[in-house]
Design an enzyme around this catalytic site. Structure first.
Site, mmCIF file in Angstrom:
data_model
loop_
_atom_site.group_PDB
_atom_site.id
_atom_site.type_symbol
_atom_site.label_atom_id
_atom_site.label_comp_id
_atom_site.label_asym_id
_atom_site.label_seq_id
_atom_site.Cartn_x
_atom_site.Cartn_y
_atom_site.Cartn_z
ATOM 1 N N THR A 20 64.871 67.576 96.013
ATOM 2 C CA THR A 20 64.886 66.796 94.744
ATOM 3 C C THR A 20 63.369 66.328 94.308
ATOM 4 O O THR A 20 63.053 66.165 93.366
ATOM 5 C CB THR A 20 65.689 65.812 94.798
ATOM 6 N N TYR A 34 69.379 68.417 87.684
ATOM 7 C CA TYR A 34 67.982 69.165 87.792
ATOM 8 C C TYR A 34 67.920 70.155 88.925
ATOM 9 O O TYR A 34 69.105 70.569 89.370
ATOM 10 C CB TYR A 34 66.865 68.038 88.308
ATOM 11 N N SER A 66 67.915 71.854 99.869
ATOM 12 C CA SER A 66 68.088 71.706 101.289
ATOM 13 C C SER A 66 69.710 71.929 101.554
ATOM 14 O O SER A 66 70.011 72.087 102.781
ATOM 15 C CB SER A 66 67.589 70.283 101.845
ATOM 16 N N THR A 99 67.280 65.658 100.546
ATOM 17 C CA THR A 99 67.729 64.420 101.293
ATOM 18 C C THR A 99 68.913 65.065 101.907
ATOM 19 O O THR A 99 69.543 64.657 102.958
ATOM 20 C CB THR A 99 68.263 63.242 100.141
ATOM 21 N N ASP A 100 69.518 66.034 101.447
ATOM 22 C CA ASP A 100 70.820 66.280 101.796
ATOM 23 C C ASP A 100 71.215 67.017 103.481
ATOM 24 O O ASP A 100 72.122 66.726 104.190
ATOM 25 C CB ASP A 100 71.488 67.603 100.903
ATOM 26 N N LYS A 170 71.953 60.068 106.047
ATOM 27 C CA LYS A 170 72.241 59.854 104.644
ATOM 28 C C LYS A 170 73.427 59.228 104.355
ATOM 29 O O LYS A 170 74.480 59.742 104.912
ATOM 30 C CB LYS A 170 72.083 61.184 104.083
ATOM 31 N N GLU A 303 89.050 63.325 130.060
ATOM 32 C CA GLU A 303 88.876 64.088 128.876
ATOM 33 C C GLU A 303 88.638 65.654 128.947
ATOM 34 O O GLU A 303 88.048 66.036 129.963
ATOM 35 C CB GLU A 303 87.950 63.667 127.905
HETATM 36 C C1 SIN Z 1 68.202 68.617 98.433
HETATM 37 O O1 SIN Z 1 68.786 68.156 99.240
HETATM 38 O O2 SIN Z 1 67.571 69.676 98.449
HETATM 39 C C2 SIN Z 1 68.899 68.279 97.047
HETATM 40 C C3 SIN Z 1 69.399 66.533 97.038
HETATM 41 C C4 SIN Z 1 68.032 65.793 97.282
HETATM 42 O O3 SIN Z 1 66.862 66.282 97.704
HETATM 43 O O4 SIN Z 1 68.243 64.723 97.073
#
Ligand code: SIN
Length: 332
Positions: A20, A34, A66, A99-100, A170, A303
């Site tokens: 982004t 966008y 991303s 961010t993703d 995130k 476990e």
């Molecule tokens: C991405 O992760 O490329 C799109 C979303 C973002 O960057 O907030």
């Protein structure tokens, strides 16, 4: 701002990968409609002043949304980071990223590089064309961190906060301050061009990372690892289907690993657990990672499926991938 103008200064290298932060929308008041990954990294630096004594070098490594991040981009990033970190005039690296999946790339780079210089991922929640984009300040803050003496390791800088690659996650879909570090808390804050640390930087690997860098460069087939969520009413059909169609899948080869996104302290629905145990018995590496937003799995005796400690399911997937490639994972 390129390799030919590097004489005589200390440098911070900016590697662009998209997101982004380099997104473009048709109108300035559109913060969600966008296309990510359109503006070049050199253009993201226009108007950003480097700290005194620092010159910037820009390089475009990828240009992706991303959500589509993949191993090939990670291979390129490892290679370019290793190259630049080895240059004596380079004090640090900033990577512009969506961010993703930022936390996944950050974790992967920390595990492979464990650098003794800072490698700073930064991002934006609003596109470059927004009325009030957050990218420029984040980039400027990222450069400040990359140029800070004593800073080291892979971290993320967003909304004035410095998060360690091991802890960053995130946590919000829309707010500019979209990341958190859970129980560990952030490494520090960037305030008016200076870092105020509140805890130590991640450890650098004493023995260096060249062997890991070489190994990543040589990978031609990434072990296939899937994530399956345990939830109310969960069953074993997903695991059985993954086991039954080992090669008829777009990804490489048969299933090698399985991360169960487990409830609470690593508990798994008994029907899903039975399927996971069958997969484990058939040679698939199975790990439980908690789907809780905070906290870690506290191991209990007896476990049958091992746990990923504090790693989230997406980071546990990367740790398992590195393990299957014969590389160390990153953990605290
Ligand atoms: C991405 O992760 O490329 C799109 C979303 C973002 O960057 O907030």
């Amino acid at each position: 701002m390129n390799n030919t103008t590097r004489a005589g200064a200390r440098h911070v290298v900016i590697l662009g990968t998209g997101g982004t932060i380099s997104g473009r929308a048709a109108s300035a008041d559109d913060n969600i409609g966008y296309t990510a990954g359109e503006v070049g990294v050199a253009d993201l630096l226009v108007g950003i002043e480097a700290p005194a004594g620092i010159a910037l070098v820009a390089e475009q490594v990828a240009q992706v949304d991303s959500k589509d991040m993949d191993f090939a981009v990670w291979q390129a990033l490892v290679s370019r980071c290793a190259h630049w970190l080895a240059q004596p005039d380079v004090v640090g690296i900033v990577i512009t990223h969506g961010t993703d999946t930022l936390e996944e790339t950050a974790y992967f780079l920390q595990a492979v590089l464990s650098p003794d210089k800072p490698v700073v991922l930064t991002c934006a929640m609003r596109p470059a064309t927004a009325l009030s984009p957050d990218g420029p300040q984040n980039v400027r803050d990222g450069i400040v961190v990359a140029a800070t003496p004593g800073a080291r390791g892979v971290c993320a800088v967003c909304a004035g906060t410095v998060h360690s690659a091991l802890d960053v996650k995130k946590v919000h879909t829309y707010r500019l301050d979209a990341f958190a570090s859970g129980d560990a808390g952030p490494i520090g804050y960037v305030e008016e061009g200076a870092v105020r640390p509140v805890r130590s930087w991640p450890e650098a690997r004493a023995a260096g990372s060249q062997a890991a860098v070489d190994k990543i460069a040589a990978v031609t087939a990434v072990p296939r690892i899937e994530i399956v969520v345990s939830h109310a009413g969960a069953g074993g059909a997903m695991v059985d289907a993954l086991m039954a169609s080992p090669t008829a899948h777009e990804k490489t080869g048969p299933l090698r690993g399985l991360v169960i996104a487990a409830t609470g302290n690593g508990t798994v629905h008994h029907v899903l657990e039975a399927a996971a145990l069958r997969a484990q018995a058939a040679g698939v590496a199975v790990v439980r990672a908690t789907r809780c937003v905070e906290g870690r799995i506290l191991a209990r005796p007896g476990e049958s499926l091992r746990d990923a400690g504090a790693l989230t399911p997406v980071k546990a997937r990367i740790a398992l991938m590195l393990e299957l490639l014969g590389l160390p994972r990153a953990e605290r």
